[in-house]
Design a protein around this motif. Structure first.
Motif, PDB file in Angstrom:
ATOM      1  N   ILE A 133     -15.326  89.113  -9.040  1.00 29.73           N
ATOM      2  CA  ILE A 133     -14.611  90.380  -8.812  1.00 29.73           C
ATOM      3  C   ILE A 133     -13.361  90.452  -9.689  1.00 29.73           C
ATOM      4  CG2 ILE A 133     -13.048  89.679  -6.947  1.00 29.73           C
ATOM      5  CD1 ILE A 133     -13.914  92.266  -5.498  1.00 29.73           C
ATOM      6  N   HIS A 141     -10.916  93.455 -10.729  1.00 28.51           N
ATOM      7  CA  HIS A 141      -9.581  93.390 -10.130  1.00 28.51           C
ATOM      8  C   HIS A 141      -8.470  93.252 -11.183  1.00 28.51           C
ATOM      9  CE1 HIS A 141      -6.322  92.284  -7.465  1.00 28.51           C
ATOM     10  NE2 HIS A 141      -6.140  91.177  -8.151  1.00 28.51           N
ATOM     11  N   LEU A 185      -7.725 100.593  -6.580  1.00 23.63           N
ATOM     12  CA  LEU A 185      -8.849  99.683  -6.854  1.00 23.63           C
ATOM     13  C   LEU A 185      -8.367  98.232  -6.931  1.00 23.63           C
ATOM     14  CD1 LEU A 185     -11.882  99.527  -7.529  1.00 23.63           C
ATOM     15  CD2 LEU A 185     -11.270  99.794  -9.951  1.00 23.63           C
ATOM     16  N   THR A 194      -9.857  95.495  -4.314  1.00 24.81           N
ATOM     17  CA  THR A 194     -10.585  94.326  -4.820  1.00 24.81           C
ATOM     18  C   THR A 194      -9.788  93.043  -4.594  1.00 24.81           C
ATOM     19  OG1 THR A 194      -9.675  94.804  -7.022  1.00 24.81           O
ATOM     20  CG2 THR A 194     -11.906  95.582  -6.561  1.00 24.81           C
ATOM     21  N   ILE A 205     -10.576  92.081  -1.069  1.00 24.21           N
ATOM     22  CA  ILE A 205     -11.944  91.547  -0.973  1.00 24.21           C
ATOM     23  C   ILE A 205     -11.995  90.128  -1.539  1.00 24.21           C
ATOM     24  CG2 ILE A 205     -14.307  91.857  -1.807  1.00 24.21           C
ATOM     25  CD1 ILE A 205     -13.779  94.880  -1.793  1.00 24.21           C
ATOM     26  N   TRP A 206     -11.277  89.915  -2.617  1.00 24.84           N
ATOM     27  CA  TRP A 206     -11.229  88.593  -3.242  1.00 24.84           C
ATOM     28  C   TRP A 206     -10.414  87.621  -2.385  1.00 24.84           C
ATOM     29  CZ3 TRP A 206      -8.664  87.603  -8.693  1.00 24.84           C
ATOM     30  CH2 TRP A 206      -9.047  86.339  -9.157  1.00 24.84           C
TER      31      TRP A 206
END
Length: 248
Positions: free
Chosen positions: A58, A62, A108, A112, A115-116
Motif C-alpha cells: 500500500i 500511500h 487518500l 491508506t 489501513i497500513w
C-alpha cells in the motif's frame, strides 16, 4: 512575451482543453506501470527494523499520495500569492481548481496510512505528529474550499481564501520535520522516518512512477476543473457565451 497572453482566462481556456487529453494518457500509462511494478516486481517482504509482509505494498499509493498532498498545497499557496501580488484572475482560479485534488490526495494518504498502520503497528490511528500534521493539512484544504465558496463575491472570496492558504504554508515544514526529526528520542512517533536512500531499487522505481502518474492526474483534473470555473466566472463575456451556447 507570447507566454503572458495565456494569463488571460479567454486565452488559457482552449489551451487547457488541448492539454487535458495529453495528461490523461500520461496518467493512465504511469499509474498502470507503477501498479504493475509495485505489485509484481517488488520483494514479497519489506525488511528493516520493522519487517512487513505483502501489506506493505500500500506504500505505492500511500507515500505518493502524501507527497502530492504537500506539493499541491505548495502550488495552491503559490497561485494564491501570485493572485494577491499581481491581482490576476487566472491565478486565483488555478488555486481554486487545485484545492479539491489536493484535498483528495490528503484524504487518500490518511486512509491508506490507517489501513497500513493497523497490521503494522496494531492501531488504525494514533495522534502521532506525522498523522496529526497531515490531518491538519486536510482541514486547511477543506477550510480553503469552504471559505472560497462561502463568500458570494468571487474576488473577495479569492483574496480571503488566498490569505488562509498562505498562512497554512507553515504546515509543510512541520510535516517534513515530523517525519525527519533529527533526534527520534525527542520526537516519539509511530510513523517511521523517511528511508528513501536505503530503498530497494524496484520499490523506489514503482513509487516514483506512481508519483509521476499522480502528478499527471493532478494536472488533468485541475485543468478540467479550471475550465468549468472559467466558464462560470466569465459567463457574461461574449466568448464564454458562445462556448456555452454551443455546448447547450
Amino acid at each position: 512575451m507570447k507566454l503572458f497572453r495565456f494569463s488571460s482566462p479567454a486565452s488559457f481556456y482552449p489551451l487547457a482543453g488541448k492539454l487535458i487529453p495529453f495528461f490523461w494518457v500520461l496518467a493512465i500509462l504511469a499509474l498502470g506501470i507503477g501498479l504493475y511494478w509495485g505489485l509484481l516486481e517488488t520483494p514479497d517482504r519489506l525488511g528493516g527494523t520493522n519487517p512487513q509482509k505483502e501489506y506493505y505494498r500500500i506504500i505505492f499509493i500511500h507515500v505518493p499520495a502524501a507527497w502530492m498532498s504537500m506539493w499541491l498545497y505548495l502550488m495552491l499557496a503559490v497561485w494564491s500569492a501570485i493572485g494577491l501580488v499581481f491581482n490576476t484572475r487566472l491565478s486565483f482560479m488555478m488555486a481554486r481548481a487545485t484545492a479539491p485534488t489536493g484535498a483528495i490526495f490528503t484524504f487518500l494518504a490518511l486512509v491508506t496510512g490507517s489501513i497500513w498502520g493497523h497490521p503494522s503497528w496494531g492501531t488504525w490511528w494514533d495522534w502521532d505528529p506525522r498523522l496529526t500534521s497531515e490531518l491538519i493539512l486536510f482541514f486547511l484544504y477543506v477550510g480553503y474550499l469552504a471559505l472560497n465558496s462561502a463568500i458570494d463575491d468571487h474576488r473577495r472570496g479569492d483574496k480571503a481564501s488566498a490569505l488562509l492558504a498562505i498562512v497554512g504554508l507553515v504546515m509543510l515544514p512541520i510535516i517534513f520535520w515530523s517525519i525527519n526529526c533529527p533526534d527520534p528520542n525527542q520526537c516519539a512517533a509511530l510513523h517511521q522516518r523517511s528511508s528513501m536512500s536505503q530503498m530497494e531499487g524496484n520499490i523506489l522505481f514503482a513509487m516514483l512512477i506512481m508519483t509521476l502518474g499522480m502528478w499527471m492526474y493532478s494536472f488533468a483534473t485541475t485543468l478540467t476543473r479550471l475550465r468549468s470555473i472559467i466558464l462560470e466566472r466569465e459567463g457574461d463575456t461574449t466568448w464564454a457565451k458562445e462556448i456555452l451556447e454551443k455546448a447547450a
